[in-house]
Design an enzyme around this catalytic site. Structure first.
Site: not given
Lengths: 375, 293
Positions: A135, A267, A302
């Site tokens: 990620c 994030h 995400h």
């Protein structure tokens, strides 16, 4: 030598970068029920998908990336046939959806990386590095791109990030959730976990060197540095010390103090583990200084390996408009985030000179980028 | 300049003498299911084939003893990890999807979660050996191994690390074999070979044994002068050529790292090897390994 970001492109569930920024300012969420999966089996029903025409179903991430690379290069005015241009693409899931869905024997190993996707947009680019760093992949790609330009290995680097959600990752999200989440709620006390988003992004990084004359495109921002670290502590859980090291590495390399940061693009995955760890790390690095904090995942999901670049492109939009969008999905901050200056409910006017973009990935791989507004 | 401080290969089922390599003090390479004989038993449960091979190669390159306990203490922020692999997690991904189709998501062990991520080999290497520096997983196809070495050199030049542990690794499970066989640029007579190789790189200005120095990388558009590790067609006629693919099969994303490891091992015999990796579709990349000064 620092480097400039001279072109950018984004593709999310809302559309391009303007559409995405507009949606973020309006506080909209792109969450939708996922089709083509069995929610009862996966324990996941929602996500932030991009609808795709049939012929591009199999290699969606590459399809979106091709569009973003072409747009970013055009915006930057960079011609790979006339300059030494390399590409670094960050991805979490590569084209593994094709491995999951196809009969064995229909897919080749050469189709898992993004060499072809970049070539379709820019046939003159031969140097294509696919960095599969979960990620935070695009954050790591940004770091390498800056190194390549600064060390004279390339005149410009197109940095990409791309991911299409895979069934295996949906399984894992469903496996760790008690109840399936219906929306990503970063830093919210009632957050129920992360949901995946489809998306791609690209930026062009070029040298800022007066001796070489003015850059090819009208620059969007200065990329000061990206700090990197690996927690080396746990395969999936984040580690505050490791995150702090990446933040401090970024600030050190940028030659900036924490007190100079105006905005943090967190994030912010809305998971039980990430949000408290990220909030703790921000407290530890910033001390009494309290920059504005916002995050995009409540709006676009995400987007895995591309998420750092999506955050970066939206941070540039905040710098250039003087407006910071709110954390979509945030209603009541969790206790750990209570002291953060989270932008919530409505957009907030702000002068954003220095912005920090956080990205953390599975395996404890952390990348923290710092971008500075141009006068 | 970048110095090769140490190298290793871990090639189960291969006598490494076929590559001209001396025997390893730790003995022949064990297959992934017997990795505990080299690494010790603790911590290997649920580790996939490629991760086990990678850990074995790093263990050898660091000169660790058989089943020597894993390092403890804080992670070293000055040591980075760069791994190249294209097929490390494809079997796990197919396995997870197959399990769900036959039942449901709850049937998949949460211990499998990290293995679904393509970067599990790089992060596990960092956790196992306590490396806290930049951690990168390169999945760039046939040139990936040399891409990883080039990335490691970049990290050293950019002062992001003082030492980089580079690994090239591929498994040879049925899913990996199938994807490898179906790729454009592959040839049926060179099947996938399970392999791992490791290099420890540092800036050559620092003190330490230098087995070779890594030169600049370029696309291999014309035949290389001097001895070549790679396909004969990438070398000038009458050059010394050692093509690992012809001797042990195709190690794909591991090939570039393996090639540099072999070159470092054979520097005294033939200084100035050029290592070439790639395929006709992805293109070729090469680097020259200089002599020790």
């Amino acid at each position: 030598m620092t480097v400039l970001i001279t072109g950018s492109a984004l593709h999310t569930c809302f559309g391009d970068q303007n559409a995405t920024f507009t949606a973020l300012l309006a506080g909209r969420s792109g969450v939708a029920e996922l089709t083509g999966i069995d929610p009862a089996k996966l324990n996941v029903a929602h996500g932030y998908p991009i609808e795709v025409p049939g012929e591009h179903r199999m290699f969606r991430a590459g399809h979106w990336l091709t569009g973003c690379v072409a747009s970013a290069l055009a915006a930057a005015g960079v011609d790979p046939a006339r300059q030494r241009v390399a590409a670094v693409v960050g991805t979490g899931l590569r084209e593994l959806w094709a491995v999951e869905r196809s009969a064995v024997g229909r897919v080749g190993a050469d189709q898992l990386d993004f060499r072809d996707a970049v070539s379709r947009a820019a046939p003159a680019i031969h140097d294509v590095l696919t960095v599969s760093n979960a990620c935070s992949a695009a954050g790591h790609a940004l770091a390498l791109a800056q190194d390549l330009v600064e060390l004279g290995e390339a005149d410009a680097v197109v940095v990409g990030g791309a991911d299409a959600m895979t069934e295996s990752m949906l399984v894992m999200i469903g496996r760790v959730a008690d109840e399936p989440a219906t929306q990503v709620r970063p830093f919210d006390v009632d957050r129920a976990g992360v949901l995946l988003g489809d998306g791609a992004a690209a930026v062009v990084v070029t040298a800022e060197d007066p001796a070489r004359g003015p850059g090819p495109g009208r620059p969007l921002a200065r990329l000061l540095a990206t700090g990197l670290s690996c927690d080396a502590s746990h395969e999936t859980a984040p580690d505050v010390a490791g995150i702090c090291r990446a933040m401090r590495d970024g600030l050190d390399r940028a030659g900036r103090r924490p007190a100079e940061v105006d905005l943090v693009l967190a994030h912010g995955t809305g998971t039980a583990r990430n949000d408290p760890a990220e909030a703790s790390a921000l407290h530890e690095v910033f001390g009494d200084h309290r920059p504005l904090v916002t995050a995009i995942k409540g709006a676009v999901g995400h987007t895995s390996g591309g998420s750092a670049l999506a955050s970066l492109v939206m941070a540039i939009a905040c710098q250039r408009t003087g407006i910071v969008f709110p954390v979509v999905g945030l209603r009541r901050p969790c206790p750990e985030a209570g002291a953060l200056r989270l932008v919530s409910g409505a957009p907030q006017p702000a002068t954003v000179r220095l912005a920090q973009v956080n990205s953390f990935g599975f395996g404890g791989v952390n990348a923290v980028s710092l971008i500075e507004a141009l006068p | 300049m970048t110095a090769v401080r140490s190298w290793s290969v871990h090639l189960p089922g291969v006598d490494q003498a076929v590559l001209g390599l001396p025997g390893d003090p730790l003995g022949p390479a064990v297959p992934p299911e017997r990795a505990h004989e080299l690494l010790g038993r603790k911590g290997l449960l649920y580790k996939d084939e490629a991760t086990r091979l990678a850990l074995c190669a790093v263990h050898r390159a660091l000169g660790r003893g058989p089943a020597e306990p894993r390092p403890a203490g804080p992670a070293d922020p000055a040591t980075a990890v760069v791994v190249s692999s294209n097929l490390g997690n494809v079997a796990v991904v197919r396995d997870i999807v197959g399990t769900v189709r036959a039942g449901r998501g709850r049937d998949v062990s949460p211990m499998q979660a990290p293995n679904a991520s393509s970067n599990v080999i790089a992060s596990t290497t960092a956790i196992w050996f306590r490396f806290g520096g930049p951690n990168l997983m390169i999945c760039s196809g046939a040139t990936g191994g040399l891409d990883a070495v080039a990335t490691a050199v970049l990290l050293l030049r950019a002062r992001r690390a003082a030492r980089v542990v580079v690994v090239g690794v591929e498994p040879a499970d049925p899913v990996a074999q199938c994807l490898h066989r179906n790729r454009a640029g592959g040839t049926a007579d060179r099947p996938l070979r399970a392999a791992a190789a490791c290099l420890v790189l540092e800036r050559s200005a620092e003190a330490g044994p230098t087995l070779g120095t890594v030169g600049s990388f370029d696309p291999a558009v014309d035949p290389a002068a001097g001895p070549v590790i790679g396909p004969a067609k990438c070398a000038e006629p009458d050059s010394v050529v050692l093509d690992p693919r012809e001797r042990i099969g195709d190690t794909f994303g591991a090939a570039g790292v393996l090639g540099v490891a072999v070159a470092a091992a054979l520097m005294t015999e033939n200084p100035g090897w050029t290592v070439v990796a790639g395929d006709p579709v992805a293109g070729w990349r090469r680097v020259r390994l200089g002599v020790t000064r």
